[in-house]
Scaffold this active site. Structure first.
Site: not given
Ligand code: FES
Ligand SMILES: Cc1ncc(COP(=O)(O)O)c(C=O)c1O
Ligand SMILES: Cc1ncc(COP(=O)(O)O)c(C=O)c1O
Ligand code: FES
Lengths: 387, 146, 387, 146
Positions: D33, D35, D59, D103
């Site tokens: 994702c 992040d 997110c 996450c």
């Molecule tokens: S969707 Fe990637 S950290 Fe939440």
């Protein structure tokens, strides 16, 4: 008497006022796309979840086992096509019956064109499948049994619990088309051993264009409509929020009123049947005499043809339907009536009357009187009766 | 679905019934939809159709075309009657839905069958009249032109 | 200012009051099943036919070429799967693009699993397909070209007319997903050489759960949902009468107001874009600068992530969406933004704002001010920005 | 979608920022994702986490779990901090939606990474602490249990 007597509730029903009311806010106020992030969208999502929970409860299922579709036909197509694709490594044989709705039958034919093999079980004169025949039809490569819960024309209720047991004993997924039964008879998917179940909103005073497929946890079928990640990635397409909300409401009401409602309908229906059979010569009741949907009556009147009968009933304000599906594009007589052993001419003269709770005993009497008059008139015109 | 004219002829069918000792009787059926139509003709010595009656086991369109077709042949000569096609009957009824076009064929064929019967009974040949089919569906195609 | 500023009209729209009003009688009064014989049903049938005619007119098509579905996803699935099945004797090669909606892309993947071969065309930095690449991709066994009319994320409008010409020159059916374009830009299927076209009601202020597939007369595809004889035997299932009526009304209004409405939206949108690009550092506009849907703006803000941005905008009453589809179940960054060449980190920080006619210039200014504030705040929190 | 607690920590993230000359810094990312989370620890001579700060590109759930996780380790000993799992953080936040469970792993892993950095810098071995993965997605499964 030119007020409408609607006796075609198996074709479709009027949405309840409470259903429409529940839907209204979701058209123009709470219109958010349930997949979106913002709070407006969360309201839609919660509404969808609440409807899903209500429906799951009605079936004794889990909310995450309910997948919304555009109706009963899509649910049937999904169950069959995706099962075929998911289990084709195990085998390519499917068992169903000769009296299924076309949403099942035509999908089976489609699968045959893709190399699957389908056994269409016979039914007896009441429209009931033979459990022994079912057992004998099972083969090592059988990957699905799809047998309807109750027939849409003649109302016969199939021995679902026994079918579920047989399916389970052989480790074969069992799908049932419950489009007509859901909301009319109690259904417990666990007790009955059902792995997949199709239903449709507009058959139980919900809106048109919404249905669901129940898929038991563990059944490994994939999507039928591919695309976005809606419905746990199994059914793509922006959720029909209003339809789902209306469906949920309709199910809640249908389930909570079921006992009282259907016993009232049954009383009316039995009166109707009894008078027709005793007062209209050359008439017969189609379907099982007792194991049938509470609001269904289906007759054959010899020497006359269904569409004319319907048109004359319509002139008297009575809405019914016929197995003879002339108008729906096919000219063949009802495959269901043929399957229970009726000859073509007789199968053509069928009349299905399906009640709802707003009908009255007076209406039933008016309907019987009208049928008597019309049948006599049409026989007068018939070259078969003259013979 | 049906035009007002169709509904009118369905509700008040003209010439419904039988003719005893008819000059010609024709019965045709559509095996596919199971409908049957029988036409009775009373033809005088000048070859004029003096009277006509029908009996029909069939859908609304079949009843209405029976009624309209009998109206159209009544008083006509055999040759005039032969020229009445299912198209003409449909037009006179302000049209039929596509799935119902075949029903109008029943009426045309039933008249032809009654005329054939008349010709056989009288040992004559009617010019332009072919032996009618028993099942009018035979020649027909499933209409599926996307 | 806690009033809602809805800028996610590409996700879904509010149904217009006129649309809901048009639908209402068909829930509980004129509720007949259009396939039935009696007069009550004829009212439904006429309403369906009228909507079909209105939609056909909007596309310069014939009413019998419009087939109603449950939405854009079903229409896309139908066009692709049924084309593949209808023409597989001719060949098994399909051409599409890398920026299609998942309803097309995932269906292509499904078809690949069934032995079809799919070419996914690249797009340039603005999201436009290369016509030369298209021509080179065409093979003797190519049976379908499916290229979207306008992209749902970045708003780029594809050169549909040229694609139609190329398809026609090679005798290959051309399907276009016009879910975003229909009602926003004029479409003439004949002038543009389109053989099949998908659209969805809820994208143009109609109801959710209804769509259509336009199929040019002569295109030989069969059903996708098998069963009853509805929709000229090509799409089974009791018609969603209310949905169809609402869709028809929405299309009528969308088409008749198109010019004025979109020029207003374009003015607002251009102001928004111009202010964002000049006032927010490290921002860029995604999609074609001029050949884009009139109400679409799509930005990337470096060093920040989309969902957080959306949540903070939501707190300020602003509804937008992001290419980063975290919440919709997939964690991958937008395939569209990757296809136009953005690296992962940047693709994650995207914001799509899609307007409608009820937005105002004041709202645009408020939105820009909010974005400036939020972007600064999130960058403060970002380990990437600090670097 | 998110609980009130999540929303609160998202809107008012605790301990957001950096610590200069931190005892340990850990950065982890989820390649899937995209992040990224960075945790700064200030650990005193008794092995107590005196202060903690975070920076997160991610997110809403990532931000909220960062905030909550930092709150939970603050003032704790290294051994206590090690025992704080993503489950505990999620529970403290009144839960996360299924798609967002991963996450919360970011926060757990970032703390472990910062402790690893502290251990390396100080040439010590922290019992029970394994070398952190750079990409926490590696071990994870696409959740698809119908
Ligand atoms: S969707 Fe990637 S950290 Fe939440
Ligand atoms: C380009 C495009 N195609 C297809 C779809 C799917 O439409 P629906 O959600 O109505 O099924 C959408 C919207 O979700 C879209 O934007
Ligand atoms: C038994 C049965 N199955 C399936 C269907 C199809 O449902 P729908 O028309 O909602 O697609 C119907 C009704 O039409 C039905 O009676
Ligand atoms: S005559 Fe058979 S359908 Fe009309």
């Amino acid at each position: 008497m030119k007020q409408l007597i609607y006796l075609d509730n198996a074709a479709t029903t009027a949405a309840r006022p409470e259903v429409v009311e529940a839907m209204l806010p979701y058209f123009s106020e709470k219109y958010g796309n349930p997949s979106s992030v913002y709070s407006l969208a969360q309201e839609s999502k919660e509404a969808v979840d609440a409807a899903r929970a209500a429906i799951a409860e009605a079936l004794h299922a889990k909310p995450e086992e309910i997948y919304f579709t555009a109706g009963g036909s899509e649910a049937d197509n999904w169950a069959l096509v995706a099962s075929a694709e998911a289990y084709e490594k195990k085998g390519r044989h499917i068992i169903t019956t000769k009296i299924e709705h076309h949403a099942v039958l035509h999908t089976c034919q489609y699968l045959e064109s893709r190399g699957f093999e389908v056994t269409y079980l016979d039914v007896d004169e009441n429209g009931v499948v033979d459990l022994e025949e079912l057992k004998q039809a099972i083969r090592p490569d059988t990957i699905l049994i799809s047998i309807m819960f109750a027939n849409n024309e003649i109302g016969t209720i199939e021995p679902v619990e026994e079918i579920g047991k047989i399916a389970k004993a052989h480790g074969i997924p069992f799908h049932t088309d419950a489009v007509q039964a859901f909301g009319q008879v109690p259904i417990d998917v666990d007790a009955l051993g059902i792995d997949m179940l199709s239903a449709s909103g507009h058959k139980l005073n919900g809106p048109k264009g919404i249905g669901f497929l129940y898929i038991r946890r563990g059944i490994k079928i994939k999507s039928f409509i591919h695309g976005g990640a809606q419905e746990r990635k199994r059914r793509a397409g922006t959720e029909n929020v209003t339809g789902i909300v209306g469906f949920g409401k309709a199910v809640e009401i249908a389930v909570s009123t079921m006992e009282e409602r259907t016993s009232y309908e049954r009383r009316l229906r039995d009166h109707l049947i009894q008078r027709v059979l005793s007062e209209v010569p050359h008439s017969r009741l189609n379907g099982h005499p007792s194991d049938r949907l509470p609001a269904n009556a289906n007759f054959c009147f010899r020497f006359i043809e269904g569409e004319s009968l319907l048109m004359m009933l319509d002139m008297k304000g009575i809405c019914g339907s016929s197995g003879s599906a002339c108008t729906s594009g096919s000219l063949d007589p009802s495959h269901v009536l043929l399957a229970i052993g009726l000859p073509h001419e007789i199968a053509h003269g069928s009349l299905r009357l399906t009640l709802n709770e707003s009908n009255t005993m007076e209406e039933m009497d008016y309907v019987v009187d009208s049928i008597k008059e019309i049948v006599a008139q049409l026989r007068e015109m018939s070259p078969l009766y003259a013979d | 679905m049906y035009s007002e004219k169709v509904m009118d002829h369905f509700q008040h069918p003209r010439n419904m019934g039988e003719i005893e000792n008819a000059s010609g009787v024709g019965t045709v059926g559509n095996a596919k939809c199971g409908d049957i139509m029988r036409i009775f003709l009373d033809i005088d010595d000048n070859g004029i159709i003096r009277d006509v009656k029908f009996k029909t086991f069939g859908c609304g369109a079949a009843v209405a075309t029976s009624s309209m077709a009998t109206e159209m042949v009544k008083g006509k000569s055999i040759q005039e009657a032969l020229k009445i096609t299912n198209k003409a009957v449909m037009e006179a009824l302000d049209g039929l839905p596509p799935v119902k076009v075949h029903c109008s064929l029943l009426a045309e064929e039933a008249i032809h069958a009654a005329l054939w019967d008349y010709a056989e009974k009288n040992g004559i040949v009617i010019e332009g009249l072919k032996k009618p089919k028993n099942d009018i569906h035979e020649g027909e195609d499933e209409e599926e032109d996307y």
